[in-house]
Design a protein around this motif. Structure first.
Motif, PDB file in Angstrom:
ATOM      1  N   ASP A 106       0.836  -1.205   0.000  1.00 48.88           N
ATOM      2  CA  ASP A 106       0.000   0.000   0.000  1.00 48.88           C
ATOM      3  C   ASP A 106       0.871   1.255   0.000  1.00 48.88           C
ATOM      4  O   ASP A 106       0.525   2.253  -0.641  1.00 48.88           O
ATOM      5  CB  ASP A 106      -0.933   0.004   1.222  1.00 48.88           C
ATOM      6  N   ASP A 107       2.002   1.214   0.700  1.00 48.95           N
ATOM      7  CA  ASP A 107       2.899   2.384   0.702  1.00 48.95           C
ATOM      8  C   ASP A 107       3.447   2.655  -0.704  1.00 48.95           C
ATOM      9  O   ASP A 107       3.580   3.813  -1.120  1.00 48.95           O
ATOM     10  CB  ASP A 107       4.073   2.170   1.667  1.00 48.95           C
ATOM     11  N   GLN A 108       3.765   1.590  -1.420  1.00 47.90           N
ATOM     12  CA  GLN A 108       4.261   1.783  -2.796  1.00 47.90           C
ATOM     13  C   GLN A 108       3.161   2.325  -3.708  1.00 47.90           C
ATOM     14  O   GLN A 108       3.424   3.181  -4.554  1.00 47.90           O
ATOM     15  CB  GLN A 108       4.810   0.460  -3.351  1.00 47.90           C
ATOM     16  N   LEU A 109       1.921   1.844  -3.519  1.00 49.78           N
ATOM     17  CA  LEU A 109       0.817   2.367  -4.338  1.00 49.78           C
ATOM     18  C   LEU A 109       0.578   3.841  -4.021  1.00 49.78           C
ATOM     19  O   LEU A 109       0.304   4.641  -4.919  1.00 49.78           O
ATOM     20  CB  LEU A 109      -0.466   1.554  -4.107  1.00 49.78           C
ATOM     21  N   THR A 110       0.711   4.197  -2.744  1.00 50.91           N
ATOM     22  CA  THR A 110       0.552   5.601  -2.360  1.00 50.91           C
ATOM     23  C   THR A 110       1.634   6.457  -3.015  1.00 50.91           C
ATOM     24  O   THR A 110       1.353   7.545  -3.539  1.00 50.91           O
ATOM     25  CB  THR A 110       0.626   5.740  -0.822  1.00 50.91           C
ATOM     26  N   ALA A 111       2.861   5.950  -3.026  1.00 54.90           N
ATOM     27  CA  ALA A 111       3.964   6.689  -3.666  1.00 54.90           C
ATOM     28  C   ALA A 111       3.705   6.842  -5.166  1.00 54.90           C
ATOM     29  O   ALA A 111       3.996   7.894  -5.761  1.00 54.90           O
ATOM     30  CB  ALA A 111       5.287   5.960  -3.423  1.00 54.90           C
ATOM     31  N   LEU A 112       3.131   5.813  -5.781  1.00 51.52           N
ATOM     32  CA  LEU A 112       2.821   5.897  -7.215  1.00 51.52           C
ATOM     33  C   LEU A 112       1.724   6.930  -7.473  1.00 51.52           C
ATOM     34  O   LEU A 112       1.766   7.664  -8.467  1.00 51.52           O
ATOM     35  CB  LEU A 112       2.398   4.524  -7.744  1.00 51.52           C
ATOM     36  N   ALA A 113       0.742   6.986  -6.569  1.00 48.53           N
ATOM     37  CA  ALA A 113      -0.331   7.992  -6.723  1.00 48.53           C
ATOM     38  C   ALA A 113       0.249   9.399  -6.586  1.00 48.53           C
ATOM     39  O   ALA A 113      -0.092  10.301  -7.365  1.00 48.53           O
ATOM     40  CB  ALA A 113      -1.427   7.747  -5.697  1.00 48.53           C
ATOM     41  N   LEU A 114       1.133   9.589  -5.611  1.00 48.40           N
ATOM     42  CA  LEU A 114       1.790  10.902  -5.461  1.00 48.40           C
ATOM     43  C   LEU A 114       2.592  11.237  -6.717  1.00 48.40           C
ATOM     44  O   LEU A 114       2.545  12.371  -7.225  1.00 48.40           O
ATOM     45  CB  LEU A 114       2.711  10.900  -4.233  1.00 48.40           C
TER      46      LEU A 114
ATOM     47  N   ALA B 289      -2.675  20.340  -3.747  1.00 46.81           N
ATOM     48  CA  ALA B 289      -3.936  19.974  -3.070  1.00 46.81           C
ATOM     49  C   ALA B 289      -4.229  18.489  -3.267  1.00 46.81           C
ATOM     50  O   ALA B 289      -4.640  17.794  -2.332  1.00 46.81           O
ATOM     51  CB  ALA B 289      -5.078  20.830  -3.619  1.00 46.81           C
ATOM     52  N   TRP B 290      -4.014  17.974  -4.471  1.00 52.39           N
ATOM     53  CA  TRP B 290      -4.277  16.550  -4.706  1.00 52.39           C
ATOM     54  C   TRP B 290      -3.307  15.670  -3.920  1.00 52.39           C
ATOM     55  O   TRP B 290      -3.682  14.625  -3.392  1.00 52.39           O
ATOM     56  CB  TRP B 290      -4.171  16.228  -6.203  1.00 52.39           C
ATOM     57  N   ARG B 291      -2.028  16.105  -3.843  1.00 51.50           N
ATOM     58  CA  ARG B 291      -1.055  15.294  -3.080  1.00 51.50           C
ATOM     59  C   ARG B 291      -1.428  15.259  -1.602  1.00 51.50           C
ATOM     60  O   ARG B 291      -1.282  14.217  -0.943  1.00 51.50           O
ATOM     61  CB  ARG B 291       0.357  15.835  -3.292  1.00 51.50           C
ATOM     62  N   ALA B 292      -1.957  16.383  -1.083  1.00 54.20           N
ATOM     63  CA  ALA B 292      -2.417  16.392   0.321  1.00 54.20           C
ATOM     64  C   ALA B 292      -3.569  15.413   0.494  1.00 54.20           C
ATOM     65  O   ALA B 292      -3.673  14.718   1.514  1.00 54.20           O
ATOM     66  CB  ALA B 292      -2.838  17.813   0.717  1.00 54.20           C
ATOM     67  N   GLU B 293      -4.424  15.329  -0.536  1.00 53.14           N
ATOM     68  CA  GLU B 293      -5.551  14.386  -0.482  1.00 53.14           C
ATOM     69  C   GLU B 293      -5.042  12.942  -0.467  1.00 53.14           C
ATOM     70  O   GLU B 293      -5.602  12.082   0.233  1.00 53.14           O
ATOM     71  CB  GLU B 293      -6.398  14.595  -1.744  1.00 53.14           C
ATOM     72  N   VAL B 294      -4.005  12.666  -1.239  1.00 59.41           N
ATOM     73  CA  VAL B 294      -3.430  11.309  -1.238  1.00 59.41           C
ATOM     74  C   VAL B 294      -2.910  10.976   0.158  1.00 59.41           C
ATOM     75  O   VAL B 294      -3.192   9.894   0.697  1.00 59.41           O
ATOM     76  CB  VAL B 294      -2.270  11.179  -2.253  1.00 59.41           C
ATOM     77  N   ARG B 295      -2.166  11.917   0.745  1.00 62.00           N
ATOM     78  CA  ARG B 295      -1.583  11.643   2.071  1.00 62.00           C
ATOM     79  C   ARG B 295      -2.680  11.424   3.098  1.00 62.00           C
ATOM     80  O   ARG B 295      -2.577  10.528   3.951  1.00 62.00           O
ATOM     81  CB  ARG B 295      -0.671  12.797   2.493  1.00 62.00           C
ATOM     82  N   ALA B 296      -3.762  12.202   3.014  1.00 66.90           N
ATOM     83  CA  ALA B 296      -4.873  12.038   3.960  1.00 66.90           C
ATOM     84  C   ALA B 296      -5.542  10.680   3.759  1.00 66.90           C
ATOM     85  O   ALA B 296      -5.852   9.979   4.727  1.00 66.90           O
ATOM     86  CB  ALA B 296      -5.881  13.171   3.771  1.00 66.90           C
ATOM     87  N   ALA B 297      -5.736  10.289   2.494  1.00 68.28           N
ATOM     88  CA  ALA B 297      -6.385   8.998   2.218  1.00 68.28           C
ATOM     89  C   ALA B 297      -5.516   7.857   2.723  1.00 68.28           C
ATOM     90  O   ALA B 297      -6.010   6.876   3.277  1.00 68.28           O
ATOM     91  CB  ALA B 297      -6.641   8.845   0.726  1.00 68.28           C
ATOM     92  N   ALA B 298      -4.193   8.000   2.545  1.00 70.21           N
ATOM     93  CA  ALA B 298      -3.280   6.917   2.933  1.00 70.21           C
ATOM     94  C   ALA B 298      -3.194   6.775   4.448  1.00 70.21           C
ATOM     95  O   ALA B 298      -2.950   5.680   4.953  1.00 70.21           O
ATOM     96  CB  ALA B 298      -1.899   7.183   2.349  1.00 70.21           C
ATOM     97  N   SER B 299      -3.410   7.871   5.176  1.00 74.64           N
ATOM     98  CA  SER B 299      -3.286   7.782   6.628  1.00 74.64           C
ATOM     99  C   SER B 299      -4.632   7.583   7.322  1.00 74.64           C
ATOM    100  O   SER B 299      -4.680   7.411   8.539  1.00 74.64           O
ATOM    101  CB  SER B 299      -2.597   9.035   7.178  1.00 74.64           C
TER     102      SER B 299
END
Ligand code: HPA
Ligand code: ZN
Length: 335
Positions: free
Chosen positions: A293-301, A316-326
């Motif tokens: 999941d961490d690698q998929l999150t990095a790919l989304a970023l 703003a989208w990268r902040a959304e990714v970080r919020a979704a991942a945590s």
């Protein structure tokens, strides 16, 4: 977390490659075209390929059903509805205008239909028309001249279609005009072509991204160059399996690309043909290739890093990714 919950940008999707069999049937009815079968399942089952060209032949034939502004609107609207469910916040969508204008479809019908559907979607969309390699470099330059009066509809140019026998350098004049016009530049290279083709594209086209790029891995110097310049690759795992660029998903080189320090994003290419949308590609990487999941999150970023969108929107989208991942995982049994 399900892959669809991860906000992502899709940077490599051909709108003509989102033409699902159900819409094929509808368009054929709309235009009075006889099909070998009107069963979408049978049409879908026939979408089997041995290489890039065997796919392109089917893709261009089906795309001939796209004739009116309404057709292009309906195609884009269907893709964006599905992309939204896949967690796509930003889509940079390829199109092949030359394939439509050479059949007599007005460029206005193509751009107006696609842009109207894009404007009605919550997904942030920009269009990237591609030069068709099989029509040659003179046609590319001429096509760009006809596109420029419609400049408000697109943000960049790409290069697609038959790669083998059509090396990138010949398109340098068209890319030079695109650069002078302030357009972004990307190109399909190294899908069936070689690492030398990748180097040639870097040398001659002034590209900011590389579409596919798989065969860069055959030459360590080319890999080092891509790594050192931070040139992003838009990688399409399910496409690579369907077109036999890789033998099996288990053997996909995406982990090797990451290990080599390359900037990689995950994309669907032609999802109506290759068995999955962008979320399906993320899921396949987790379930079959073993990405975490961490690698998929990095790919989304990374997908937002490589986007042509404005920096503030990307933040703003990268902040959304970080919020979704945590965010805590929702319990499947919770009501
Ligand atoms: N490669 C080249 N041309 C294309 C592709 C592709 O993967 N998809 C649609 N046109
Ligand atoms: Zn592609």
């Amino acid at each position: 977390m399900d892959a669809a919950l991860l906000p992502k940008a899709e940077l490599h999707v051909h709108v003509e490659g989102t033409l699902e069999p159900e819409l094929v049937v509808e368009l054929a009815q709309r235009h009075g075209v006889a099909l070998p079968t009107t069963d979408p399942a049978a049409l879908r089952a026939a979408r089997r390929f041995t290489d890039l060209q065997s796919f392109l032949d089917q893709y261009y034939e089906a795309a001939e059903l796209l004739r009116t502004e309404q057709d292009f609107h309906d195609l884009m609207a269907a893709y964006l509805a599905r992309a939204e469910r896949a967690g796509v916040r930003r889509a940079e969508v390829f199109l092949d205008p030359q394939h439509h204008t050479e059949r007599g479809v007005p460029l206005e019908a193509v751009f107006d239909g696609l842009s109207a559907a894009a404007a009605a979607s919550p997904v942030s969309v920009d269009l990237v028309p591609c030069f068709l390699r099989h029509l040659g470099p003179d046609a590319a330059l001429e096509a760009l001249r006809t596109w420029l009066p419609h400049r408000e509809h697109f943000v960049g140019v790409g290069l697609d279609s038959t790669e083998v026998g059509n090396p990138p350098a010949a398109y340098a004049p068209a890319y030079a005009v695109a650069a002078a016009e302030g357009l972004h530049r990307t190109a399909h290279v190294g899908e069936e072509g070689t690492a030398a083709d990748v180097a040639e594209a870097l040398d001659t086209l002034g590209i900011e991204r590389l579409d596919h790029g798989n065969h860069c891995l055959d030459d360590g110097e080319v890999v080092a160059r891509l790594r050192d310049t931070g040139t992003p690759l838009t990688v399409c795992p399910l496409s690579n399996v369907a077109l036999r660029v890789v033998n099996a998903l288990e053997d996909h080189p995406l982990p090797a690309m990451l290990a080599a320090g390359l900037q990689v994003s995950v994309n669907s290419d032609d999802p109506a043909y290759f068995g999955g949308y962008v979320d399906d590609n993320y899921r396949a990487l987790r379930d079959v290739v073993g990405l975490t999941d961490d690698q998929l999150t990095a790919l989304a970023l990374a997908s937002f890093d490589a986007s042509f969108a404005e920096p503030a929107a990307k933040d703003a989208w990268r902040a959304e990714v970080r919020a979704a991942a945590s965010a805590p995982l929702a319990s499947p049994t919770a009501s």
